[in-house]
Design a protein around this motif. Sequence first.
Motif, mmCIF file in Angstrom:
data_model
loop_
_atom_site.group_PDB
_atom_site.id
_atom_site.type_symbol
_atom_site.label_atom_id
_atom_site.label_comp_id
_atom_site.label_asym_id
_atom_site.label_seq_id
_atom_site.Cartn_x
_atom_site.Cartn_y
_atom_site.Cartn_z
ATOM 1 N N ASP A 9 0.824 -1.207 0.000
ATOM 2 C CA ASP A 9 0.000 0.000 0.000
ATOM 3 C C ASP A 9 0.861 1.261 0.000
ATOM 4 O O ASP A 9 0.513 2.244 -0.651
ATOM 5 C CB ASP A 9 -0.942 0.023 1.207
ATOM 6 N N GLY A 13 0.700 4.061 -2.965
ATOM 7 C CA GLY A 13 0.518 5.487 -2.715
ATOM 8 C C GLY A 13 1.643 6.301 -3.327
ATOM 9 O O GLY A 13 1.416 7.347 -3.943
ATOM 10 N N LEU A 65 -5.490 14.603 -1.791
ATOM 11 C CA LEU A 65 -5.350 13.156 -1.927
ATOM 12 C C LEU A 65 -4.937 12.523 -0.606
ATOM 13 O O LEU A 65 -5.482 11.490 -0.191
ATOM 14 C CB LEU A 65 -4.311 12.874 -3.010
ATOM 15 N N TYR A 68 -7.889 12.641 1.802
ATOM 16 C CA TYR A 68 -8.902 11.672 1.383
ATOM 17 C C TYR A 68 -8.559 10.267 1.883
ATOM 18 O O TYR A 68 -9.407 9.578 2.464
ATOM 19 C CB TYR A 68 -9.034 11.687 -0.142
ATOM 20 N N TYR A 69 -7.332 9.833 1.676
ATOM 21 C CA TYR A 69 -6.959 8.474 2.079
ATOM 22 C C TYR A 69 -6.793 8.343 3.587
ATOM 23 O O TYR A 69 -7.010 7.260 4.129
ATOM 24 C CB TYR A 69 -5.708 8.010 1.335
ATOM 25 N N GLN A 70 -6.442 9.402 4.282
ATOM 26 C CA GLN A 70 -6.392 9.326 5.739
ATOM 27 C C GLN A 70 -7.797 9.189 6.320
ATOM 28 O O GLN A 70 -8.008 8.444 7.279
ATOM 29 C CB GLN A 70 -5.700 10.552 6.320
ATOM 30 N N ARG A 72 -10.282 7.789 4.889
ATOM 31 C CA ARG A 72 -10.786 6.460 4.544
ATOM 32 C C ARG A 72 -10.085 5.373 5.351
ATOM 33 O O ARG A 72 -10.261 4.188 5.088
ATOM 34 C CB ARG A 72 -10.607 6.187 3.054
ATOM 35 N N GLN A 73 -9.292 5.768 6.323
ATOM 36 C CA GLN A 73 -8.567 4.851 7.206
ATOM 37 C C GLN A 73 -7.581 3.969 6.445
ATOM 38 O O GLN A 73 -7.388 2.805 6.784
ATOM 39 C CB GLN A 73 -9.552 3.983 8.008
ATOM 40 N N GLN A 74 -6.961 4.520 5.408
ATOM 41 C CA GLN A 74 -5.929 3.802 4.660
ATOM 42 C C GLN A 74 -4.588 4.471 4.948
ATOM 43 O O GLN A 74 -4.007 5.158 4.102
ATOM 44 C CB GLN A 74 -6.254 3.795 3.174
ATOM 45 N N PHE A 77 -1.439 3.634 2.671
ATOM 46 C CA PHE A 77 -1.521 4.291 1.370
ATOM 47 C C PHE A 77 -1.176 5.776 1.529
ATOM 48 O O PHE A 77 -0.439 6.340 0.723
ATOM 49 C CB PHE A 77 -2.922 4.110 0.787
ATOM 50 N N ALA A 78 -1.708 6.386 2.597
ATOM 51 C CA ALA A 78 -1.419 7.798 2.880
ATOM 52 C C ALA A 78 0.061 8.006 3.186
ATOM 53 O O ALA A 78 0.632 9.044 2.834
ATOM 54 C CB ALA A 78 -2.288 8.289 4.031
ATOM 55 N N ILE A 81 1.843 8.319 -0.044
ATOM 56 C CA ILE A 81 1.599 9.640 -0.613
ATOM 57 C C ILE A 81 2.490 10.675 0.073
ATOM 58 O O ILE A 81 3.100 11.524 -0.580
ATOM 59 C CB ILE A 81 0.106 10.013 -0.487
#
Length: 104
Positions: A9, A13, A65, A68-70, A72-74, A77-78, A81
């Motif tokens: 992940d 990212g 971006l 957004y991913y933070q 979404r609890q990812q 991935f964050a 980024i």
Amino acid sequence: MSSYSPHSDVAKGFGLVMLLHVVVLTVLFVLIHFATLDNPGYLIATSVLPFFFVGFIRFSYVLPLLIYYQRRQQAEFAKGIAIAATLTFLANTGCFLVVFASIG
């Protein structure tokens, strides 16, 4: 049997941000090309400004971006980024300093 790896992940990212950098720079080059077809005299003004403010341009799409991913609890991935954004910032800063140190 495949197992989940959070490192993939982070890499995804990182890859997404690098891909977006390529897309945005390509769009900038195309826009500059079409903007200067009729009047080549504008080439210097229109080509220097977007690349002088490239950090702000990148910040405008990387920060949303990341948020957004933070949300979404990812987190992994964050992280990818954030790593890509940090490395891009350091590379931009280094290039900026080299260019302006050679000018003056």
